[in-house]
Design a protein around this motif. Sequence first.
Motif, mmCIF file in Angstrom:
data_model
loop_
_atom_site.group_PDB
_atom_site.id
_atom_site.type_symbol
_atom_site.label_atom_id
_atom_site.label_comp_id
_atom_site.label_asym_id
_atom_site.label_seq_id
_atom_site.Cartn_x
_atom_site.Cartn_y
_atom_site.Cartn_z
ATOM 1 N N LEU A 1 -0.435 13.679 -6.442
ATOM 2 C CA LEU A 1 -0.935 13.294 -5.121
ATOM 3 C C LEU A 1 -2.331 12.701 -5.238
ATOM 4 O O LEU A 1 -2.653 11.692 -4.590
ATOM 5 N N TYR A 2 -3.165 13.299 -6.092
ATOM 6 C CA TYR A 2 -4.522 12.767 -6.295
ATOM 7 C C TYR A 2 -4.457 11.360 -6.891
ATOM 8 O O TYR A 2 -5.234 10.481 -6.514
ATOM 9 N N GLN A 3 -3.496 11.146 -7.785
ATOM 10 C CA GLN A 3 -3.351 9.824 -8.381
ATOM 11 C C GLN A 3 -2.991 8.784 -7.318
ATOM 12 O O GLN A 3 -3.502 7.665 -7.325
ATOM 13 N N TRP A 4 -2.130 9.168 -6.394
ATOM 14 C CA TRP A 4 -1.780 8.260 -5.285
ATOM 15 C C TRP A 4 -3.023 7.932 -4.447
ATOM 16 O O TRP A 4 -3.215 6.790 -4.025
ATOM 17 N N LEU A 5 -3.858 8.932 -4.212
ATOM 18 C CA LEU A 5 -5.087 8.698 -3.448
ATOM 19 C C LEU A 5 -5.985 7.701 -4.176
ATOM 20 O O LEU A 5 -6.573 6.807 -3.559
ATOM 21 N N GLN A 6 -6.067 7.861 -5.481
ATOM 22 C CA GLN A 6 -6.886 6.951 -6.284
ATOM 23 C C GLN A 6 -6.331 5.520 -6.266
ATOM 24 O O GLN A 6 -7.072 4.555 -6.434
ATOM 25 N N GLU A 7 -5.034 5.422 -6.028
ATOM 26 C CA GLU A 7 -4.401 4.103 -5.960
ATOM 27 C C GLU A 7 -4.523 3.477 -4.565
ATOM 28 O O GLU A 7 -3.994 2.386 -4.332
ATOM 29 N N GLY A 8 -5.185 4.183 -3.662
ATOM 30 C CA GLY A 8 -5.409 3.618 -2.326
ATOM 31 C C GLY A 8 -4.396 4.018 -1.289
ATOM 32 O O GLY A 8 -4.286 3.375 -0.228
ATOM 33 N N ALA A 9 -3.632 5.095 -1.537
ATOM 34 C CA ALA A 9 -2.609 5.516 -0.583
ATOM 35 C C ALA A 9 -3.227 5.899 0.756
ATOM 36 O O ALA A 9 -4.343 6.432 0.822
ATOM 37 N N VAL A 10 -2.471 5.639 1.826
ATOM 38 C CA VAL A 10 -2.847 6.064 3.170
ATOM 39 C C VAL A 10 -2.111 7.363 3.481
ATOM 40 O O VAL A 10 -0.905 7.473 3.256
ATOM 41 N N VAL A 11 -2.844 8.358 3.987
ATOM 42 C CA VAL A 11 -2.267 9.669 4.294
ATOM 43 C C VAL A 11 -2.071 9.783 5.804
ATOM 44 O O VAL A 11 -2.995 9.531 6.586
ATOM 45 N N TYR A 12 -0.870 10.194 6.202
ATOM 46 C CA TYR A 12 -0.542 10.382 7.620
ATOM 47 C C TYR A 12 -0.132 11.829 7.850
ATOM 48 O O TYR A 12 0.661 12.394 7.082
ATOM 49 N N ILE A 13 -0.662 12.426 8.916
ATOM 50 C CA ILE A 13 -0.277 13.783 9.305
ATOM 51 C C ILE A 13 0.197 13.742 10.751
ATOM 52 O O ILE A 13 -0.473 13.180 11.622
ATOM 53 N N GLY B 1 5.879 -1.007 -0.999
ATOM 54 C CA GLY B 1 4.904 0.010 -1.376
ATOM 55 C C GLY B 1 5.573 1.373 -1.525
ATOM 56 O O GLY B 1 6.582 1.673 -0.881
ATOM 57 N N LYS B 2 5.011 2.215 -2.380
ATOM 58 C CA LYS B 2 5.567 3.552 -2.594
ATOM 59 C C LYS B 2 5.446 4.400 -1.330
ATOM 60 O O LYS B 2 4.487 4.262 -0.562
ATOM 61 N N THR B 3 6.401 5.311 -1.121
ATOM 62 C CA THR B 3 6.385 6.198 0.045
ATOM 63 C C THR B 3 6.707 7.620 -0.389
ATOM 64 O O THR B 3 7.600 7.840 -1.223
ATOM 65 N N TRP B 4 6.001 8.573 0.200
ATOM 66 C CA TRP B 4 6.178 9.980 -0.175
ATOM 67 C C TRP B 4 6.171 10.802 1.106
ATOM 68 O O TRP B 4 5.216 10.739 1.889
ATOM 69 N N LEU B 5 7.232 11.564 1.315
ATOM 70 C CA LEU B 5 7.347 12.389 2.525
ATOM 71 C C LEU B 5 7.309 13.870 2.168
ATOM 72 O O LEU B 5 8.060 14.326 1.293
ATOM 73 N N PHE B 6 6.446 14.612 2.857
ATOM 74 C CA PHE B 6 6.442 16.073 2.796
ATOM 75 C C PHE B 6 6.994 16.573 4.128
ATOM 76 O O PHE B 6 6.429 16.308 5.194
ATOM 77 N N TYR B 7 8.119 17.306 4.054
ATOM 78 C CA TYR B 7 8.765 17.785 5.270
ATOM 79 C C TYR B 7 9.019 19.280 5.168
ATOM 80 O O TYR B 7 9.357 19.793 4.093
ATOM 81 N N GLY B 8 8.877 19.989 6.287
ATOM 82 C CA GLY B 8 9.134 21.414 6.279
ATOM 83 C C GLY B 8 9.723 21.896 7.589
ATOM 84 O O GLY B 8 9.537 21.275 8.639
ATOM 85 N N ASP B 9 10.451 23.004 7.513
ATOM 86 C CA ASP B 9 10.997 23.674 8.698
ATOM 87 C C ASP B 9 11.400 25.085 8.262
ATOM 88 O O ASP B 9 10.972 25.541 7.203
ATOM 89 N N THR C 1 0.840 -1.206 0.000
ATOM 90 C CA THR C 1 0.000 0.000 0.000
ATOM 91 C C THR C 1 0.871 1.250 0.000
ATOM 92 O O THR C 1 1.775 1.383 0.823
ATOM 93 N N PRO C 2 0.620 2.197 -0.895
ATOM 94 C CA PRO C 2 1.391 3.451 -0.892
ATOM 95 C C PRO C 2 1.066 4.273 0.361
ATOM 96 O O PRO C 2 -0.066 4.240 0.858
ATOM 97 N N ILE C 3 2.033 5.018 0.856
ATOM 98 C CA ILE C 3 1.790 5.899 2.008
ATOM 99 C C ILE C 3 2.316 7.295 1.708
ATOM 100 O O ILE C 3 3.359 7.465 1.073
ATOM 101 N N ILE C 4 1.554 8.288 2.166
ATOM 102 C CA ILE C 4 1.934 9.697 2.044
ATOM 103 C C ILE C 4 2.089 10.241 3.460
ATOM 104 O O ILE C 4 1.149 10.202 4.251
ATOM 105 N N MET C 5 3.266 10.750 3.783
ATOM 106 C CA MET C 5 3.581 11.193 5.140
ATOM 107 C C MET C 5 3.817 12.700 5.149
ATOM 108 O O MET C 5 4.662 13.202 4.389
#
Length: 608
Positions: free
Chosen positions: A548-560, A490-498, A462-466
């Motif tokens: 990002l929308y395509q990942w959602l359509q593929e069933g990605a889980v979003v974590y905040i 599974g694919k992984t995508w990280l959004f990080y900021g500071d 399962t893809p995950i978006i963090m």
Amino acid sequence: MELQVLNSPFNQEQVELLNRVLPTLTDTQRIWLSGYLTAQQGSTNSVAVPATSVPTAVVSQPVISKEVTVLFGSQTGNSHGLAKKLAKKLEEQAFQVTLSSMSDFKPNNLKKVQNLLMIVSTHGEGDPPDNAISFYEFLHSKRAPQLEELRYAVLSLGDTSYEFFCQTGKDFDKRLQELGGKSLTERVDCDVDFDEPAAAWVTSVLNALNASSASVSVGGAAAVAGSAASAESEYSRTNPFQAEVLENLNLNGRGSDRETRHVEISLEGSNLQYEPGDSLGVFPENHPRLVNELIQAMDWNASTPVAVNKNGEERPLQEALLRYYEITVLTKPLLEQVAKLTSNDKLQSLVAAGNEAELKSYIAGRDLLDLVQDFSLQGVSASQFVAVLRKLPARLYSIASSSKASPDEVHITVRAVRYEANGRNRYGVCSVHLAERAQSGAALPVYIQNNPNFKLPENPETPIIMIGPGTGVAPFRSFLAEREETGADGKTWLFYGDQHFATDFLYQVEWQRWLKDGVLTKLDVAFSRDTDQKVYVQNRMLEKSRELYQWLQEGAVVYICGDEKKMAHDVNAALLTILEQEGGLNNEESVQYLANMQQQKRYQRDVY
């Protein structure tokens, strides 16, 4: 009706005794006796007497369903943990228990429930926790059924330092009454030190369900005592493990105005287990400087013995204020209690009814030293004062390690909080303790707080978006370390900021290594102070909206993970915008899309 020897298992002498006693018993006494005998039978190894051979008068019992539904709404896991313990005790007393989070419970089944026990926390400013939102909305909608046959009880968890203390539990209690439900026992609203009031509520619930104090005081007490005995042999929130600090590093580069500590802690010998997404509870110490200033301001003797628990155990005042009592947070209940200890007119006026706005303004950003100095409270004894203080609660930190990758260790990421307010320097209690006084070799009282609401998907594909700016990135270090160890593909995508790339890119080398090795598929960063226009993680999400929308359509889980008040709301708004722009949905449909994701555990938040 008299008991006859022929139709009972009793001898003549026993029959005569029973016939003299039974007619004199009230219904309540018969119920008590029935519960007592049932509990006694359950606690022995004797063969049960067939129901047909027991005299009717002796087995008279209230008509009570033995089916109980226990629902929990939990953000950090406390309500879930209490619900599991309650379910176990109910099962030990032969109840048939359905245990479920509110998000997993089908609301249409509520009409079939006769006994409902709810344990729920309050999140943010009076909001339900994430896994209670859908059930909360259903119950407060026109679709909610009438519940005249329902008996229920509510346990609320909260924090009196927040304005809307235990609001979710209060709302549930009120709504169930409006729908016709009958309360089994009074709602209990718990502050951060919830163990004792929660235990009292459980006892009250068991009493009510058994309709007999005897069945609880005999059979129930044995079950509770057994649980307590087993809990003492394990490390937990009420019995923390004294863990050794292995390493304590500052992650920020030279020139940064931030200090973020990476703390590695040994769990060797504790048998404490955790999974990615769980938290570490740390019991901190108050700042010694604040403790000494408080003692001096009140002209107390630092060695005066004072009670540190309800059992009367005593410690010197300085140690009690350092390790046992909260002194950095003011609450309305605390000021009301302190006002009873003094005749100070200004304080009496501040806590008077109708003065809520001024009281709220005063409480914000002030501590106990401010209180005693502003209202000249000298003269109140140390023992009187500490008697109204809250226990010093543990602080929870998202775990930043995988036990598979780092056996017998746990890592946390902590930003030191220091600021000036009202003419004094202020310190984050636990963060500054860790930054200044928990170096390698020091001991920290810790425990594991399981969080079933923030977990990696069971399917490793399962893809995950963090999404985790600042220290909110901590659990995602744990996620990727776990995925590396297990070989998840599974694919992984990280959004990080500071703030700044050069000084504030936490764990930069590790993210880059995971990118190179393919453990991390995509990395998007936002450093808000490196450009003329501030850029945040939600801006990066919008820039990549189509993918990002395509990942959602593929069933990605979003974590905040991170700040609830600002960041989490902005990220949620960005997701709604992406669904509208890329999915062609209107606002109502987008909101429902995210709600469905939440229900499917594809939208998980660890926010604070």
